[in-house]
Design an enzyme around this catalytic site. Structure first.
Site, PDB file in Angstrom:
ATOM      1  CG  ASN A 106      -1.963  -1.115   1.123  1.00  0.00           C
ATOM      2  OD1 ASN A 106      -2.099  -1.733   0.068  1.00  0.00           O
ATOM      3  ND2 ASN A 106      -2.650  -1.362   2.202  1.00  0.00           N
ATOM      4  CG  HIS A 123       3.918  -1.567  -4.842  1.00  0.00           C
ATOM      5  ND1 HIS A 123       2.756  -2.296  -4.874  1.00  0.00           N
ATOM      6  CD2 HIS A 123       4.887  -2.385  -5.327  1.00  0.00           C
ATOM      7  CE1 HIS A 123       3.017  -3.515  -5.355  1.00  0.00           C
ATOM      8  NE2 HIS A 123       4.299  -3.587  -5.630  1.00  0.00           N
ATOM      9  CB  THR A 190      -2.469  -8.764  -1.023  1.00  0.00           C
ATOM     10  OG1 THR A 190      -1.913  -8.808  -2.339  1.00  0.00           O
ATOM     11  CG2 THR A 190      -1.877  -9.887  -0.190  1.00  0.00           C
ATOM     12  N   PRO A 216     -11.584 -12.112   2.691  1.00  0.00           N
ATOM     13  CG  PRO A 216     -13.010 -10.278   2.420  1.00  0.00           C
ATOM     14  CD  PRO A 216     -11.568 -10.659   2.552  1.00  0.00           C
TER      15      PRO A 216
HETATM   16  P1  NAD Z   1      -6.132  -5.876  -4.809  1.00  0.00           P
HETATM   17  O1  NAD Z   1      -7.179  -4.828  -4.951  1.00  0.00           O
HETATM   18  O2  NAD Z   1      -5.670  -6.583  -6.005  1.00  0.00           O
HETATM   19  O3  NAD Z   1      -6.694  -6.965  -3.813  1.00  0.00           O
HETATM   20  C1  NAD Z   1      -7.368  -6.590  -2.654  1.00  0.00           C
HETATM   21  C2  NAD Z   1      -7.649  -7.841  -1.860  1.00  0.00           C
HETATM   22  O4  NAD Z   1      -8.205  -7.442  -0.622  1.00  0.00           O
HETATM   23  C3  NAD Z   1      -8.635  -8.787  -2.525  1.00  0.00           C
HETATM   24  O5  NAD Z   1      -8.113 -10.094  -2.461  1.00  0.00           O
HETATM   25  C4  NAD Z   1      -9.884  -8.661  -1.662  1.00  0.00           C
HETATM   26  O6  NAD Z   1     -10.600  -9.880  -1.564  1.00  0.00           O
HETATM   27  C5  NAD Z   1      -9.288  -8.293  -0.338  1.00  0.00           C
HETATM   28  N1  NAD Z   1     -10.164  -7.528   0.556  1.00  0.00           N
HETATM   29  C6  NAD Z   1     -11.139  -6.635   0.236  1.00  0.00           C
HETATM   30  N2  NAD Z   1     -11.682  -6.111   1.348  1.00  0.00           N
HETATM   31  C7  NAD Z   1     -11.027  -6.688   2.396  1.00  0.00           C
HETATM   32  C8  NAD Z   1     -11.130  -6.554   3.803  1.00  0.00           C
HETATM   33  N3  NAD Z   1     -12.011  -5.718   4.377  1.00  0.00           N
HETATM   34  N4  NAD Z   1     -10.317  -7.295   4.593  1.00  0.00           N
HETATM   35  C9  NAD Z   1      -9.411  -8.160   4.034  1.00  0.00           C
HETATM   36  N5  NAD Z   1      -9.269  -8.318   2.702  1.00  0.00           N
HETATM   37  C10 NAD Z   1     -10.072  -7.590   1.897  1.00  0.00           C
HETATM   38  O7  NAD Z   1      -4.941  -5.206  -3.986  1.00  0.00           O
HETATM   39  P2  NAD Z   1      -3.436  -5.622  -3.893  1.00  0.00           P
HETATM   40  O8  NAD Z   1      -3.279  -7.097  -3.900  1.00  0.00           O
HETATM   41  O9  NAD Z   1      -2.820  -4.830  -2.805  1.00  0.00           O
HETATM   42  O10 NAD Z   1      -2.930  -5.066  -5.287  1.00  0.00           O
HETATM   43  C11 NAD Z   1      -1.736  -4.637  -5.397  1.00  0.00           C
HETATM   44  C12 NAD Z   1      -1.628  -3.188  -5.926  1.00  0.00           C
HETATM   45  O11 NAD Z   1      -2.661  -2.266  -5.629  1.00  0.00           O
HETATM   46  C13 NAD Z   1      -0.451  -2.609  -5.290  1.00  0.00           C
HETATM   47  O12 NAD Z   1       0.398  -2.218  -6.322  1.00  0.00           O
HETATM   48  C14 NAD Z   1      -0.879  -1.398  -4.511  1.00  0.00           C
HETATM   49  O13 NAD Z   1       0.150  -0.438  -4.544  1.00  0.00           O
HETATM   50  C15 NAD Z   1      -2.091  -0.984  -5.230  1.00  0.00           C
HETATM   51  N6  NAD Z   1      -3.113  -0.302  -4.432  1.00  0.00           N
HETATM   52  C16 NAD Z   1      -2.860   0.278  -3.204  1.00  0.00           C
HETATM   53  C17 NAD Z   1      -3.900   0.889  -2.457  1.00  0.00           C
HETATM   54  C18 NAD Z   1      -3.607   1.522  -1.121  1.00  0.00           C
HETATM   55  O14 NAD Z   1      -2.509   2.029  -0.878  1.00  0.00           O
HETATM   56  N7  NAD Z   1      -4.582   1.535  -0.178  1.00  0.00           N
HETATM   57  C19 NAD Z   1      -5.192   0.888  -2.966  1.00  0.00           C
HETATM   58  C20 NAD Z   1      -5.419   0.273  -4.226  1.00  0.00           C
HETATM   59  C21 NAD Z   1      -4.358  -0.315  -4.932  1.00  0.00           C
END
Ligand code: NAD
Ligand code: ZN
Length: 261
Positions: A106, A123, A190, A216
């Site tokens: 994140n 990242h 993730t 989830p």
């Molecule tokens: P992703 O969106 O691909 O996956 C998110 C995961 O979180 C999914 O598997 C989903 O089922 C799960 N999820 C959703 N709600 C949840 C909850 N309440 N509790 C637990 N799990 C939950 O995200 P990722 O795998 O981190 O993708 C990687 C890329 O996305 C990275 O490069 C990152 O830098 C970028 N990113 C970062 C942010 C941030 O900084 N908050 C936001 C969006 C994307």
């Protein structure tokens, strides 16, 4: 005991008896703070079109100044939201015990704002923007209105890793080293779709570590021997898990011996 509670207790025992723990987080850990995940599809933030336009260096350059504005808006949103119960539980774990390494994909700095120090950011982050040419930096809250460096007129960009860019070598090495020696890796929120970060849990398993997954759904594909799945929201699963894992172990419990370390 219900299956979920039984798994929670297995996971707490693993954490309690581990000497080295890696917590590895993705966008899901921040979902309950109101930051959309990548693949949530719940709004247009991460539409395919926006990925093409903003999430890689050539798209970013072609779409200035809109791409700069897009990152600035995300940076200000990240400042505006609050860490949730999951960030706080992870911070409690990192401060309650030694031997816990926190690695995140994140860029929102919510782990740090919840009290975790020494976060390995794979990242980058949205704290500052920087000049591509001279390296001048400024917090996003005070960033210029246009993506032009006041020092050298070079292009301003976010301090994040875009697609097609290298991850920061030091952070990547530290994360891989921690994964290789982890007794337990807890993988939170993730989807494991983005390499090389997605390799960390498999690396830990191959090295003989155990993996706890808090998510989830199961799109990450982490199942099989050595994996304990806790299929819930991070903000609901982590507080009781961490509370149970940081209680003093009973004399005959599986964690006996850890207080001396
Ligand atoms: P992703 O969106 O691909 O996956 C998110 C995961 O979180 C999914 O598997 C989903 O089922 C799960 N999820 C959703 N709600 C949840 C909850 N309440 N509790 C637990 N799990 C939950 O995200 P990722 O795998 O981190 O993708 C990687 C890329 O996305 C990275 O490069 C990152 O830098 C970028 N990113 C970062 C942010 C941030 O900084 N908050 C936001 C969006 C994307
Ligand atoms: Zn400059």
């Amino acid at each position: 005991m219900g299956e979920d509670l039984r798994q929670l207790s297995v996971a707490a025992d693993l954490l309690r008896s581990a000497r080295s723990i890696v917590v590895f987080t993705g966008a899901g850990v921040s979902a309950e703070s109101g930051i959309p995940t990548y693949r949530s599809g719940s709004d247009g933030l991460w539409s395919a079109q926006n990925m093409e336009r903003f999430a890689n260096p050539s798209g970013y350059a072609r779409n200035l100044p809109e791409s700069y504005e897009w990152y600035r808006a995300r940076a200000l949103t990240a400042l505006d939201v609050q860490p949730n119960a999951a960030h706080r539980a992870i911070a409690a774990l990192t401060t309650a015990r030694r031997g816990v390494t926190l690695v995140t994909q994140n860029i929102d700095s919510l782990h740090q704002r919840a009290g975790s120090a020494d976060v390995i950011e794979l990242h980058g982050n949205l704290r500052e923007c920087r000049c591509e040419a001279c390296g001048w930096r400024v917090p996003w809250a005070s960033a210029p209105g246009r993506p032009s460096c006041p020092e050298c007129t070079g292009t301003l960009r976010p301090d994040v890793v875009m697609f097609d860019e290298m991850l920061p070598a030091e952070a990547l090495e530290a994360a891989f080293a921690a994964a290789r020696t982890a007794d337990v890796m807890m993988v939170v929120g993730t989807s494991l779709q983005v390499a090389p970060a997605s390799e960390l849990p498999r690396l830990a398993l191959r090295a003989g570590g155990r993996v706890i997954v808090v998510n989830p759904d199961e799109q990450d594909g982490l199942t099989g021997p050595g994996v304990v799945r806790l299929p819930g929201k991070a903000g609901q699963v982590l507080p009781p898990l961490v509370a149970s894992a940081t209680l003093a172990p009973s004399a005959e419990g599986p964690g006996a011996g850890s207080p001396a370390s």
